[in-house]
Design a protein around this motif. Sequence first.
Motif, mmCIF file in Angstrom:
data_model
loop_
_atom_site.group_PDB
_atom_site.id
_atom_site.type_symbol
_atom_site.label_atom_id
_atom_site.label_comp_id
_atom_site.label_asym_id
_atom_site.label_seq_id
_atom_site.Cartn_x
_atom_site.Cartn_y
_atom_site.Cartn_z
ATOM 1 N N MET A 1 52.592 41.873 37.701
ATOM 2 C CA MET A 1 52.163 40.582 37.921
ATOM 3 C C MET A 1 52.537 39.593 36.857
ATOM 4 O O MET A 1 52.960 39.986 35.717
ATOM 5 N N LYS A 2 52.644 38.343 37.417
ATOM 6 C CA LYS A 2 53.303 37.290 36.352
ATOM 7 C C LYS A 2 51.995 36.786 35.842
ATOM 8 O O LYS A 2 51.127 36.029 36.461
ATOM 9 N N ILE A 3 51.900 36.643 34.552
ATOM 10 C CA ILE A 3 50.858 36.101 33.913
ATOM 11 C C ILE A 3 50.910 34.968 33.088
ATOM 12 O O ILE A 3 51.891 35.106 32.379
ATOM 13 N N LEU A 4 50.074 33.830 33.015
ATOM 14 C CA LEU A 4 50.064 32.835 31.973
ATOM 15 C C LEU A 4 49.049 33.263 30.957
ATOM 16 O O LEU A 4 47.892 33.099 31.441
ATOM 17 N N LEU A 5 49.354 33.308 29.788
ATOM 18 C CA LEU A 5 48.308 33.591 28.648
ATOM 19 C C LEU A 5 48.353 32.277 27.749
ATOM 20 O O LEU A 5 49.075 32.011 27.219
ATOM 21 N N VAL B 1 49.553 40.163 20.178
ATOM 22 C CA VAL B 1 49.123 41.579 20.641
ATOM 23 C C VAL B 1 48.628 41.509 22.092
ATOM 24 O O VAL B 1 49.252 42.683 22.777
ATOM 25 N N LEU B 2 48.248 40.548 22.561
ATOM 26 C CA LEU B 2 47.943 40.797 24.106
ATOM 27 C C LEU B 2 49.449 40.537 24.717
ATOM 28 O O LEU B 2 49.549 41.533 25.725
ATOM 29 N N LYS B 3 50.321 39.934 24.457
ATOM 30 C CA LYS B 3 51.627 39.770 25.226
ATOM 31 C C LYS B 3 52.234 41.288 25.146
ATOM 32 O O LYS B 3 52.934 41.513 26.228
ATOM 33 N N VAL B 4 52.085 41.804 24.192
ATOM 34 C CA VAL B 4 52.910 43.103 24.008
ATOM 35 C C VAL B 4 52.240 44.101 24.828
ATOM 36 O O VAL B 4 52.945 44.798 25.616
ATOM 37 N N ALA B 5 50.766 43.990 24.704
ATOM 38 C CA ALA B 5 50.149 45.112 25.590
ATOM 39 C C ALA B 5 50.256 44.948 26.899
ATOM 40 O O ALA B 5 50.484 45.972 27.845
ATOM 41 N N LEU B 6 50.364 43.656 27.488
ATOM 42 C CA LEU B 6 50.379 43.285 28.931
ATOM 43 C C LEU B 6 51.820 43.790 29.412
ATOM 44 O O LEU B 6 51.908 44.096 30.513
ATOM 45 N N THR B 7 52.895 43.517 28.465
ATOM 46 C CA THR B 7 54.278 43.416 28.900
ATOM 47 C C THR B 7 54.298 45.181 29.164
ATOM 48 O O THR B 7 55.096 45.655 30.000
ATOM 49 N N ASN C 1 52.576 47.265 29.872
ATOM 50 C CA ASN C 1 51.665 47.601 31.060
ATOM 51 C C ASN C 1 52.522 47.080 32.503
ATOM 52 O O ASN C 1 52.003 47.140 33.454
ATOM 53 N N GLY C 2 53.920 46.403 32.350
ATOM 54 C CA GLY C 2 54.479 45.876 33.513
ATOM 55 C C GLY C 2 54.246 44.504 33.802
ATOM 56 O O GLY C 2 54.701 44.218 34.853
ATOM 57 N N HIS C 3 53.534 43.913 33.087
ATOM 58 C CA HIS C 3 53.272 42.423 33.568
ATOM 59 C C HIS C 3 54.351 41.367 32.763
ATOM 60 O O HIS C 3 54.986 41.778 31.581
ATOM 61 N N GLU C 4 54.821 40.400 33.708
ATOM 62 C CA GLU C 4 55.524 39.417 33.033
ATOM 63 C C GLU C 4 54.609 38.462 32.550
ATOM 64 O O GLU C 4 53.754 37.754 33.110
ATOM 65 N N VAL C 5 54.845 38.081 31.335
ATOM 66 C CA VAL C 5 53.821 37.103 30.486
ATOM 67 C C VAL C 5 54.461 36.006 29.900
ATOM 68 O O VAL C 5 55.523 36.064 29.234
ATOM 69 N N GLU C 6 53.961 34.656 30.204
ATOM 70 C CA GLU C 6 54.614 33.647 29.453
ATOM 71 C C GLU C 6 53.170 32.760 28.717
ATOM 72 O O GLU C 6 52.142 33.099 29.087
ATOM 73 N N ILE C 7 53.679 32.274 27.470
ATOM 74 C CA ILE C 7 52.544 31.774 26.740
ATOM 75 C C ILE C 7 52.464 30.454 26.546
ATOM 76 O O ILE C 7 53.395 29.814 26.455
ATOM 77 N N ALA C 8 51.433 29.825 26.363
ATOM 78 C CA ALA C 8 50.943 28.529 25.903
ATOM 79 C C ALA C 8 50.199 28.708 24.828
ATOM 80 O O ALA C 8 48.765 29.316 24.907
ATOM 81 N N PHE D 1 36.670 41.080 22.758
ATOM 82 C CA PHE D 1 36.620 42.016 24.075
ATOM 83 C C PHE D 1 37.701 43.247 23.886
ATOM 84 O O PHE D 1 38.641 43.260 23.131
ATOM 85 N N SER D 2 37.524 44.264 24.549
ATOM 86 C CA SER D 2 38.474 45.462 24.834
ATOM 87 C C SER D 2 39.594 45.082 25.473
ATOM 88 O O SER D 2 39.695 44.819 26.767
ATOM 89 N N LEU D 3 40.618 45.535 24.861
ATOM 90 C CA LEU D 3 41.989 45.346 25.573
ATOM 91 C C LEU D 3 41.774 46.347 26.925
ATOM 92 O O LEU D 3 42.564 45.888 28.017
ATOM 93 N N LYS D 4 41.360 47.391 26.973
ATOM 94 C CA LYS D 4 41.170 48.174 28.060
ATOM 95 C C LYS D 4 40.528 47.445 29.193
ATOM 96 O O LYS D 4 40.826 47.688 30.247
ATOM 97 N N GLU D 5 39.480 46.877 28.861
ATOM 98 C CA GLU D 5 38.735 46.107 29.879
ATOM 99 C C GLU D 5 39.586 45.018 30.435
ATOM 100 O O GLU D 5 39.689 44.943 31.787
ATOM 101 N N LEU D 6 40.113 44.342 29.760
ATOM 102 C CA LEU D 6 41.131 43.425 30.296
ATOM 103 C C LEU D 6 42.076 44.035 31.279
ATOM 104 O O LEU D 6 42.386 43.837 32.404
ATOM 105 N N LEU D 7 42.713 45.128 30.803
ATOM 106 C CA LEU D 7 43.808 46.051 31.721
ATOM 107 C C LEU D 7 43.081 46.467 32.789
ATOM 108 O O LEU D 7 43.722 46.232 33.825
#
Length: 224
Positions: free
Chosen positions: A1-5, A15-21, A23-30, A103-109
């Motif tokens: 998925m493409k995610i805007l964080l 940390v979130l960008k590395v973890a989400l990436t 797990n196969g997600h495309e992440v852009e940061i604001a 929050f737990s990163l596992k919960e977000l994923l």
Amino acid sequence: MKILLAEDEEQLSRVLKVALTKNGHEVEIADNGQLAVELSQKSAYDVIILDIMMPIKTGLEALKEIRATGNKTHVIMLTAMAEVDDRVNGLDAGADDYLTKPFSLKELLARLRSMERRVDDRFTASVLEYGNMKLDVHEQELVSHNSIRLAGKEAKLLEFLMLNPEKELSSQQIEQHVWEEDNAADAQTVWIYISYLRQKLAAISAKVEISGQKGGSFTLKKVG
């Protein structure tokens, strides 16, 4: 998925960008609410993760502005405050879900995986309008000066474009949203269906065009 964080805490954002990436997600940061609004207007995202406490515009202010444009992207709010009022305000502003820091990163994923399994058209209206044309999603009928019936993938492709007008949509994004698990789809397939749609838009004299070149990104725009 493409995610805007949208998160102004640099370490947490990294940390979130590395973890989400991973797990196969495309992440852009604001790093502020205003930038989150601007990015949401330029690109199509599957999920927007918004921190409530951000500079320039808060997450709540950004969310209200994003929703005011008709953007129905799934939004998860992040908040360091556990008060019920904070959660209610976020939901009232248009959030779909929230996580309270820490929050737990596992919960977000896990929540993101759950979202991927859902039917992604739960917000789609039965009739979409853009420019001087209308698309009846269920009947797969496109109407402007006259009407024309679309094939299944043509209708789904145009629906995705109409839900994200004036945004650059990559061939890969289109493949993922229109063909989903169909491994036979590729950039060539996307180009063929874009060409079909262009012919049909011309046939009904729609004042709308699909810009873009084979293998690149495509944008639905008004003309005339």
